[in-house]
Design a protein around this motif. Structure first.
Motif, short mmCIF file in Angstrom:
data_model
loop_
_atom_site.label_atom_id
_atom_site.label_comp_id
_atom_site.label_asym_id
_atom_site.label_seq_id
_atom_site.Cartn_x
_atom_site.Cartn_y
_atom_site.Cartn_z
N MET A 28 1.25 -1.00 0.35
CA MET A 28 -0.24 0.24 0.00
C MET A 28 1.34 1.43 -0.24
N ILE A 29 0.43 2.63 -0.82
CA ILE A 29 1.19 3.91 -0.70
C ILE A 29 0.38 4.60 -0.22
N LEU A 30 0.53 4.67 0.90
CA LEU A 30 -0.52 5.70 1.91
C LEU A 30 0.27 7.12 1.86
N LEU A 31 -1.60 8.30 2.76
CA LEU A 31 -0.66 8.94 3.05
C LEU A 31 -0.30 8.58 4.89
N GLU A 86 1.18 -8.85 8.28
CA GLU A 86 2.41 -8.88 7.41
C GLU A 86 3.05 -7.12 7.52
N ALA A 87 4.32 -6.91 6.76
CA ALA A 87 4.32 -6.06 7.86
C ALA A 87 3.76 -4.65 7.06
N LEU A 88 4.93 -3.31 8.64
CA LEU A 88 4.46 -2.18 7.83
C LEU A 88 4.26 -1.73 6.00
N PRO A 89 3.05 -1.03 5.63
CA PRO A 89 3.31 0.40 4.22
C PRO A 89 4.93 0.08 4.51
N ARG A 90 5.36 0.33 3.15
CA ARG A 90 6.81 0.30 2.93
C ARG A 90 7.40 2.08 2.29
N LEU A 91 5.94 2.54 2.27
CA LEU A 91 6.10 4.08 1.32
C LEU A 91 4.77 5.01 2.32
N GLU A 127 0.10 5.43 -11.27
CA GLU A 127 0.63 5.91 -12.18
C GLU A 127 1.75 5.24 -13.10
N SER A 128 2.14 4.78 -12.20
CA SER A 128 3.96 5.07 -12.93
C SER A 128 3.94 3.73 -12.27
N GLY A 129 2.99 3.32 -12.51
CA GLY A 129 3.01 1.54 -12.44
C GLY A 129 3.47 0.46 -10.99
N HIS A 130 3.67 1.34 -9.67
CA HIS A 130 3.56 0.96 -8.26
C HIS A 130 2.68 0.87 -7.08
N GLY A 131 2.38 -0.09 -7.11
CA GLY A 131 2.14 -0.30 -5.41
C GLY A 131 -0.19 -0.01 -5.81
#
Length: 318
Positions: free
Chosen positions: A192-195, A218-223, A238-242
């Motif tokens: 996940m990509i989160l605030l 699971e692990a914490l969000p990486r980003l 949109e760039s192809g990640h997450g």
């Protein structure tokens, strides 16, 4: 007797954490301001501020007195508001706080029409996380906020406006790209990509994911993004990640080329409740009602009624 001036000086010190700064903002000398607060303390028989700390902070009893001072000053201003609201002409200033995940998508839907319809109304807008909006309401820096609720804060009055379903926003090469609908069990935090956790959206995602044992392990969000904008999250996907989550008003703003990355959720659909929030007794009631009507006029009808098969996620900060 406790005077209006003493209360003004009291809240000025609370706002600015400094006797000298408060005096400057009140256009008096520091000895004048300090003397009035000392008189107030003598009248009450308590110490209101811990003067040995920098910035100056209220004592426990001082915090209770200061909260009442804010409410009392609002009531004083309410006398003027009562007169203004009896006139045909709507005028005045509305100090509005709004969470960043709503601001760019909701404000254009109602602010232009509101300013056109009421030319004597001035609106000051601050984009802030929910906790900052609540503090701004308490310290009388804001009149009203627009935020996700419920907040589980007894100090805050909540008036629901509409309900926003969440969508998954999935990069084109992600393992979930082939799924037509998502469930909470599909979401893995390390993808996940989160605030950042200072934003209520982070807490809502945490609630959504909490039902799966797999996700709890699971692990914490990486980003995480420390900023409040959803735009950065969307550009990464949109760039192809997450994967990230988008509320419906943000999803509506997507260019056609990227709408194919949206994935609805299976029932119960995760939803956030969006409300007007205020603190203390109502003032500027006519302006607040105009604000409410203007917002609802700009929101799609489908969001104004709570749908069946929805799961409202609380907005308490993580």
């Amino acid at each position: 007797m406790i005077t209006h001036t003493q209360l003004e000086y009291l809240v000025a010190v609370d706002r600015h954490g400094s006797f000298s700064e408060a005096a400057a903002r009140c256009f008096v000398t520091q000895p004048t301001l300090s003397m009035q607060i000392q008189k107030l303390e003598a009248e009450l028989g308590v110490t209101l501020f811990d003067r040995g700390r920098k910035p100056v902070s209220a004592t426990p009893i001082g915090k209770a007195v200061i909260d009442r001072a804010y409410r009392t000053l609002r009531e004083f201003r309410g006398i003027v508001e009562v007169v203004r609201e009896q006139r045909e002409t709507v005028s005045g200033e509305l100090r509005l706080g709004i969470i960043p995940t709503l601001g760019p998508y909701l404000l254009p839907r109602f602010i232009p029409d509101l300013l056109t319809s009421y030319p004597l109304v001035r609106v000051t807008i601050q984009e802030r996380p929910t906790a900052d909006i609540v503090e701004g309401l308490r310290r009388d820096r804001l009149d009203v906020g627009i935020a996700a609720t419920p907040l589980a804060d007894k100090r805050i009055r909540e008036s629901p406006l509409f309900y926003e379903p969440f969508y998954g926003y999935v990069s084109a090469n992600h393992r979930l790209a082939d799924k037509k609908r998502l469930s909470p069990e599909d979401l893995a935090p390390d993808e996940m990509i989160l605030l950042d956790s200072g934003h209520c959206l982070y807490g809502q995602v945490s609630q959504l994911c909490a039902g799966s044992q797999k996700i709890r392990d699971e692990a914490l969000p990486r980003l995480r993004f420390a900023g409040g904008s959803l735009e950065g999250l969307m550009r990464i996907v949109e760039s192809g990640h997450g994967v990230t989550l988008l509320p419906e008003l943000a999803a509506m703003n997507l260019p056609p080329a990227f709408k194919g990355l949206l994935r609805p959720f299976e029932s119960p659909v995760p939803v956030r409740e969006v409300s007007l929030i205020t603190h203390g007794d109502g003032v500027k009631t006519r302006l607040l009602e105009i604000l409410r009507r203007s917002i609802l006029d700009g929101v799609p009808d489908g969001l104004k009624v709570k749908g069946r098969g929805w799961r409202i996620l609380g907005a308490k900060l993580a």
